[in-house]
Design an enzyme around this catalytic site. Structure first.
Site, PDB file in Angstrom:
ATOM      1  CD  GLU A 181       4.383   8.862  -1.180  1.00 50.00           C
ATOM      2  OE1 GLU A 181       4.795  10.231  -0.935  1.00 50.00           O
ATOM      3  OE2 GLU A 181       3.477   8.677  -2.106  1.00 50.00           O
TER       4      GLU A 181
ATOM      5  CB  CYS B 191       6.188  15.176  -6.407  1.00 50.17           C
ATOM      6  SG  CYS B 191       6.066  13.309  -6.444  1.00 50.17           S
TER       7      CYS B 191
END
Lengths: 655, 655
Positions: B321, B417
């Site tokens: 990521e 998240c």
């Protein structure tokens, strides 16, 4: 369906004289085979150990130790033996033959009493034989050894390895089949199918064809064998690359998701697909099985018309070294394994034998002259496994979508599938040049060679010369001392709009059938066919469904795809544009491009001064201004021979 | 370096009235917060269980059971509490406040006697506290709870949670530091740094700033703490996504590869990077630390000028990521996590406070109006984690380079998240609109609101109205009953070439400093500034070093990036071309685009009839012919609200 008989040309009676590919053959003989022999014996300090010969010594009881390497390590020895066999046909080499004989004795010594032969299982997991067909390559290794056995017999007349592999195949015939006490399975990695068909053709033993058909027809049936064996062995898994038992679960990876008769698209691991289909096409022809032929036609069509790179590569993605989906042909994240293009050539050969249709030879030639040749460096010691059409080296080590892409050819490494595959293909090129059918001799590839083959009671001798793929003129000389009546079917390549054929200096006409010019006559010694295949530089445009090439153009001359490299054109190749109307100039290459034709054209570079000091974007006007630049294209197979640099096949076109 | 004092505006004294973003705030209050509360309590049958509240109950001894969820599951509760706190500032809600108070009691009950607070370790691995800072998010969870504690105190005046987190922070001050018996470590996932700075600012307790600095300065020093703790705990590893202990080894992933003072490029996990830098910028300003300020300027510059998407997204790749490298900005395989753009906004806020330079607000606005808004569906229940600039849905499930990309927003899921992060950002928007410095009130974002804030001994009240980002006119009314002398610094957006400012109907001049128009005067009730920000549709062109946008153009109006969708324009968007000279027409949207401005232009489609029946490529002429087509562009943040379809931000340009 009745299929004409096809006669496999003996490589003893075919000598490659081609100035271009002959060099590669010589390289394989002089460098690749000895280099690979050193690799198999762990004598290359710069390469990962292979241990392949040692595995056989341990299995044969000649040495103590542990198995080391891939579960399919044996296949490297088999492929080497096959390459040696074909090489001995080209050029006798008593020392090499003796070495090979010793290896064959070693292989024989490693064979179990019941015919079983696989050093991984014999040494490491003797109790687990045939418990994991989905993952463990046992039948794959068997297939390669069978191919080697057939090749060595054909090349040398020696039956030692043929005997070994017949015992192995006989063992397989006992283990596998529909019987109650037989296993109803088939391999995760196809190869045994095409090998059994070769063995059948060599020995005429019907049970080998029966077993090949059994493997093909069991494939993808329910309840699924891979699930059954998975449960049976307690859900253990050999490969966990993408999670536990992924290879068992992802059945399309192995083309085992449904029966072949129901499959409509080329899916999964690209090498597995073409290996499987090579065997299926061979089986379809020899057994006159129309349903299998239709499966071959259907799946070939999907692959060739929707999933094939212009370079003859297949396999759009690294994950699973696999096909993606129709029209998904990224140029930079592509896999396009060298082995997959070799398998594609094998598949094309069997389709040609069945169909006599030049579309298969077109793909064969494209794969051979682009991806396969590009797969090996001119030193015979460096190889590409992955063959991208676009590389931006500065980014490779930072963005993990490129983890599989190398900017230059690599040394032999642990999973050494491609190098020995290139070696065995290049040494057996003679099998691909011609299709010797009873009704015609098809000339598929214009590789210089001399050949002789039986035609009825006569012998046809001919000789192809020229300087393909650089020069447009190919000559075919008849060397038979006695006249022979036969048909020569000359392939008219898809890239050539206006081929011309002269016989003994006069225009010559014939029928064109499925892309071949059929010329039937009584051929006399000294007859000369002159085939002119004009090779203008051609622009190639993608199908509008391929989003990766929208607005782009590729350059082809003859069968060769060209590319831009940073070494000639500077960096940031994405800023170069080729006008739709620019004129191409051919240039003779120098240095590493000696004897090659390079291409130049006037184009443009979109650039701005000091781009690194500018922001990432700007409004209203592009920061880039066009400045004229001469673009230099090199044959794509030659790329990455001058160190790391950008490369690009598909170039932005401008008007 | 002396820094002007910055006063954080109380959200009690700021009310969002914006017709556009106000809807989003209401959505968060009415839908997202209740929905997330249900998620935290496992009451959503359609979503993966969260177990987050149960984890706290187990840790508090109120229930028996096992910890379940991510190692950072606690942070979902903390982020929810923070969003609730800011939401209560906007609109009191006694029921919600009571629920939050109960959660806070639960959190307090789960705290250990020594101040330690983390349900994963308390319940599951009590002996392993602080043994794996590199991988286990203990300090990350602590940071989020500290942020919640500060927010809840600021929002409600209640000190209960603030007390809990001060005890937690005091515990950290004991555990970490340069002392012999202290740990010399710092977190794998930054967050504690920015939280400690908020706590320091709220409590003025110096030791919290000292600890924040310790964490920042220890980062990346040798011998490396991650290696030391790895050896110490017996080489165990929590995450094995990319191989054993990869997170320990790949130190750049956590920005721990070298000391911050030596870092020159934004690298690694994008969220970690911006969270870290948010804390560092805050610390640099409050401590007047010029070296840290220089690190912030340097790393911001690398990110914003070489690694930022036009949509305000960061993180070019799915693997890790993470950032990739300079100018590597692929549109289709991009990660651009919603959380990363939220962190980018937080980082930009701290840079604005330190620098008063509009370039940070430009990026803040870009990230907010594009990636963050795009991250949430208009139902408040579906979210994008990954925000691509180009999607071809037919390919997504076949090519694994797209495994992370979803063609439509997803429900809440296990690693939740982004959704609570969007909620806490949107409820605290008031913190980003203004920078209240002693020398000026900076107006960063033109979001409609009323605010009052102390200026010396007076109170400045002002009101921003308009219909941003759709309409060019923004009005700023002074509502202070008594005259106030102060400077208003109005941001002049980078996308606006010719802003105009009128005061009470007359042209008004001021100084332009770092992209802000400074207007100093005594403001009287009824004074009205009219700011006109013309919003013509603008073409955007990429830096020539970004190969993914060569020959392409993007469309922007005001701060909004536009895109083409299949629903309006048909499929195969790569075949659409926008002429460099075409005129844009604005259209009022309908249905889901109500109140939005859509854009149309005449363009071309390159197409051929029945492309599926054609080969993959052809020679000499493109199979595609251009036909005129009206192109319809929608705001990119609105994409994927009409089911699956292609989408594209960067469009081929033609002349």
């Amino acid at each position: 369906m009745t299929q004409p008989d096809v006669h496999e040309i003996s490589l003893h009676h075919l000598k490659i004289t081609d100035p271009f590919l002959g060099q590669y053959q010589q390289l394989v003989r002089d460098v690749v085979i000895p280099y690979q022999w050193d690799a198999l014996n762990d004598r290359l300090p710069e390469a990962e150990p292979s241990h392949a010969i040692t595995n056989f010594r341990i299995a044969a009881g000649l040495e103590h130790g542990e198995f080391y390497g891939m579960v399919f390590q044996d296949s490297d020895v088999a492929k080497w033996l096959e390459a040696v066999a074909w090489s001995l046909c080209q050029k006798p080499d008593a020392t090499l033959e003796k070495t090979a004989d010793e290896v064959i004795e070693l292989v024989a010594a490693a064979q179990c009493d019941d015919g079983y032969l696989n050093t991984y299982f014999t040494v490491k997991a003797p109790g687990e034989r045939w418990t994991n067909l989905a993952e463990c390559h046992e039948l794959y290794c068997a297939g390669h050894m069978i191919e080697a056995g057939v090749a060595f017999w054909q090349a040398t007349g020696k039956r030692r390895l043929l005997g070994v592999v017949c015992r192995l195949a006989d063992h397989l015939c006992q283990v596998f089949g529909p019987g109650e006490n037989q296993l109803h399975g088939y391999p995760g990695h196809p190869e045994i199918e095409l090998a059994l068909m070769r063995l059948y053709e060599a020995t005429q033993e019907p049970r080998y064809q029966v077993l090949a058909r059994y493997f093909v027809e069991q494939r993808g049936t329910q309840p699924h064998f891979y699930d059954i064996e998975y449960e049976k062995r307690g859900r253990t898994s050999y490969w966990n690359t993408y999670g536990p038992a992924w290879m068992v679960q992802d059945k399309a990876y192995s083309q085992a998701h449904q029966p072949l008769a129901e499959q409509t698209r080329a899916v999964g691991h690209a090498v597995r697909f073409v290996y499987l289909m090579t065997g299926v096409a061979h089986l379809a022809r020899l057994s006159g099985d129309e349903e299998k032929r239709r499966a071959c036609l259907r799946l070939w069509e999907n692959m060739a018309r929707r999933q094939l790179y212009i370079t003859g590569g297949i396999g759009s993605q690294s994950s699973g070294e696999a096909f993606s989906t129709d029209y998904d042909l990224p140029n930079d994240t592509v896999y396009a394994e060298s082995c997959a293009s070799i398998g594609l050539i094998m598949f094309a050969r069997r389709m040609l034998e069945m169909e006599g249709d030049s579309q298969y030879a077109d793909v064969m030639e494209r794969a051979l002259y682009n991806t396969v040749l590009g797969g090996m460096a001119l030193d015979g010691k460096h190889f590409f496994y992955v063959n991208p059409l676009e590389v931006h080296p500065k980014t490779l080590k930072f963005n993990h979508i490129y983890d599989h892409v190398k900017p230059v050819r690599q040394r032999w490494f642990g999973c050494a599938c491609c190098p020995p595959n290139i070696a065995r293909l290049l040494t057996s090129l003679g099998h691909y040049i011609y299709t010797a059918r009873e009704d015609a001799l098809f000339i598929n590839l214009y590789i210089g060679n001399n050949v002789q083959l039986p035609v009825g009671d006569s012998t046809l001798r001919l000789r192809i010369s020229g300087d393909f793929p650089w020069h447009e003129e190919v000559r075919i000389h008849i060397d038979s001392p006695r006249p022979v009546e036969h048909t020569l079917a000359l392939r008219l390549p898809d890239w050539c709009d206006a081929p011309r054929v002269m016989l003994n200096g006069r225009p010559c006409e014939g029928d064109i059938r499925k892309g071949y010019l059929w010329l039937t006559r009584t051929w006399h010694e000294g007859d000369t066919l002159t085939l002119t295949l004009p090779m203008p530089v051609r622009r190639v445009y993608g199908n509008p469904l391929v989003r990766h090439v929208a607005g782009k153009v590729a350059i082809q001359r003859g069968p060769l795809i060209y590319c831009l490299e940073e070494a000639d054109n500077g960096s940031e190749l994405h800023n170069l544009q080729l006008p739709a109307t620019s004129t191409f100039h051919e240039r003779e290459g120098k240095g590493i491009f000696a004897r090659q034709v390079l291409i130049q054209a006037e184009g443009w570079r979109q650039a701005s001064p000091q781009p690194e000091s500018r922001p990432l974007w700007q409004y209203d006007r592009s920061p880039a201004q066009a400045t004229p630049q001469t673009l230099t294209f090199i044959p794509w197979f030659s790329w990455a021979n001058r160190g790391e640099g950008e490369m690009r096949v598909w170039i932005n076109e401008c008007r």
